[in-house]
Design a protein around this motif. Sequence first.
Motif, mmCIF file in Angstrom:
data_model
loop_
_atom_site.group_PDB
_atom_site.id
_atom_site.type_symbol
_atom_site.label_atom_id
_atom_site.label_comp_id
_atom_site.label_asym_id
_atom_site.label_seq_id
_atom_site.Cartn_x
_atom_site.Cartn_y
_atom_site.Cartn_z
ATOM 1 N N PRO A 73 2.802 5.744 -7.412
ATOM 2 C CA PRO A 73 1.687 5.237 -8.228
ATOM 3 C C PRO A 73 2.099 5.010 -9.678
ATOM 4 N N GLY A 103 -2.812 -2.435 -12.527
ATOM 5 C CA GLY A 103 -2.365 -2.519 -11.129
ATOM 6 C C GLY A 103 -1.113 -3.360 -10.946
ATOM 7 N N PHE A 148 3.055 1.523 -11.160
ATOM 8 C CA PHE A 148 2.043 0.476 -11.359
ATOM 9 C C PHE A 148 1.354 0.733 -12.699
ATOM 10 N N LYS A 177 2.418 1.769 -3.303
ATOM 11 C CA LYS A 177 1.385 2.229 -4.238
ATOM 12 C C LYS A 177 1.094 3.712 -4.052
ATOM 13 N N LYS A 178 0.996 4.097 -2.773
ATOM 14 C CA LYS A 178 0.641 5.484 -2.470
ATOM 15 C C LYS A 178 1.746 6.440 -2.923
ATOM 16 N N GLU A 237 0.836 -1.208 0.000
ATOM 17 C CA GLU A 237 0.000 0.000 0.000
ATOM 18 C C GLU A 237 0.866 1.250 0.000
ATOM 19 N N PHE A 253 2.800 -4.273 -10.863
ATOM 20 C CA PHE A 253 3.960 -3.488 -10.413
ATOM 21 C C PHE A 253 5.084 -3.569 -11.447
#
Length: 628
Positions: A26, A33, A29, A22-23, A19, A35
């Motif tokens: 971004p 979604g 990704f 991701k945050k 998370e 990576f």
Amino acid sequence: MADNQNTTQNIIAPNNDLEIVKKNFPHCFDKSGDFDFEKFKKELTTSEINFSKESYGMDWLGKSYARLLATDPAKTLIKEDIDWNEKQENKNSENLLIKGDNLEVLKHLSNAYHEKVKMIYIDPPYNTGSDGFVYEDDRKFTVEQFSELAGVDEEQAKKILSFVNSKSNSHSAWLTFMYPRLYIAKQLLKDDGVIFVSIDDNEVAQLRILMDEIFGEENFVGQILWKRKKEISSDSKKIAIQGEYVLCFSKTLKAEINNELLSDEYIKKSYNEPNKIYTKGKWRPVPITVSKGLSGGGYNYSIKTPTGKIHDKLWAYPEYGYKELLEKGLIYFGVDGNAIPQKIIYLHESSGQTISNYWDNVATNKEGKKEILDFFQDINLFDTAKPSKLIKKIISLATTSNDLILDFFAGSGTTGDAVMQLNAEDRANGKEGNRKYILVQLPELIDPKKNKTAYDFVKNELGVDEPTIFEITKERLVRAGKKIDDKSGFKIFETQPIWEDYEFEAKEFDAQTKLFDESKLSSEDLQTLLTTWKTYDNISLTESLKNVDLEGYTGYYGNGRLYLMNKGFETKNLKALLNKIDEDTTFNPISIIVFGYHFRSKVLREIAENVSNYANKKKLDIDFITRY
Ligand SMILES: C[S@@+](CC[C@H](N)C(=O)[O-])C[C@H]1O[C@@H](n2cnc3c(N)ncnc32)[C@H](O)[C@@H]1O
């Protein structure tokens, strides 16, 4: 059919690390979604980051299996002991005692208690060779499944599965047991949270490196040596063992360790009684001189004592600072008024002292045993109880009055007892005294051949047909509470296997072809499903859902979630629901979650469409989820 669906088998500990990536990254990704590791690597090389030159870590047979267990969904549901929890003394309690394998329980807690726990203490099996530890679980991966899920080839998968099924007590087996539990435990800790783990020589080396890997080496706080017995006995041929360890790691560098209160012995040794000059309480002088070699420190000036002697030294305070202390009567010139001046510290102003990693005077295992004997009229119910003084000391290092404390190897429940004792002491000192605990204990059967007295006590005195250690935990908590008149109570939950054939059916997602016979579910089963789901949806176990009447149909509401579990939902109930959303200021659902098996597809469509198309007055954006 509504498009937002999920299943009870989705209960997975959130991967917080991902998370965070991701945050913050971004753009690493892609649209679906996935990576893009190469992009991420480039990103890091362009930022000012020092790459570690050496890669150091620990590998063992079973590590890929342990990793998979950490992220694999829970295989159980979580059920409330309604009779117990509704008792007057428990109904408002925020303490929890949970019966089950702690890996399953931690998975259930991983959403609702994510970053809620201030401090964890655990006392796991030490793997001494005689403590009965063997690796066992009831996961039934096939070679193909495991190979795919863990990303290892089939030959390796075969080897690992045969190892985890071999009831081993090797270091690898112990690490396989500990890894997923510690991994999820970390997710439950607050940013400033701390974990303490009791361990002895058998696994301390493995544990330290394992925790370095899970918590990060920079979050190592200390390794305490605790003197667990006073005697030196011949339990080792070469060096007798008197001590064991408590390893401490923090979740992040934000964590702090509280100072320890000064001991009576120390106070007696170091403090003077108040007198005519120093009237405010017990006091002691501390030097204000600075050693010459100290870089940058010290102010040089002369001080004249009341008897006229001159001291020309390097002082810790500038001259004006010294004068202020003198005016406040906080400078001491010795009994004859002639000595090098020192500063006065009053006991009531002391913030205690930094904790040391050597604990030789805290209480021994014998005292832990004695506490059990005292609670149970000299019946030896539990052999490996820690003394509550030890756990109290550990808890006070890392918590204050309102914190939540977790122990997922509860044993005789010493941690719960220690929490209650600390709360009582806090209250006696005018503080809040409102720490809460979550304890987890396996319903481990008591073997009558090994401990007949414990077996008989649980069977006859406590009236339990199949005596387990869990009953001892529960009874200890009750007796410990009574002893100090603690009224906080505790709620009980337990894990239970998902119903046979549910797993397969749930994957089908097709309420038309009714594969699972939902009529098998009793109202108690539905409550269990609801308890499991609400915890999954971030509602704590101790928070009750409110019944919501929708023109004769009962829904369950809490923390922005409305659950529609029962059969018989009709258009009039939908109207009542939309109306309630508009009119009731206390009813503001952000998700409506329905139990798919109890709704016909037509009704599901109707609710989904109405919920998404209806422009409610409050402009709430409501998710509609069908769950199986
Ligand atoms: C060493 S004892 C803890 C003693 C405890 N500190 C006390 O003072 O009483 C470890 C406990 O963990 C329990 N345990 C072992 N494996 C477990 C598991 N997978 N889930 C939950 N409890 C477990 C054992 O039944 C045992 O009661």
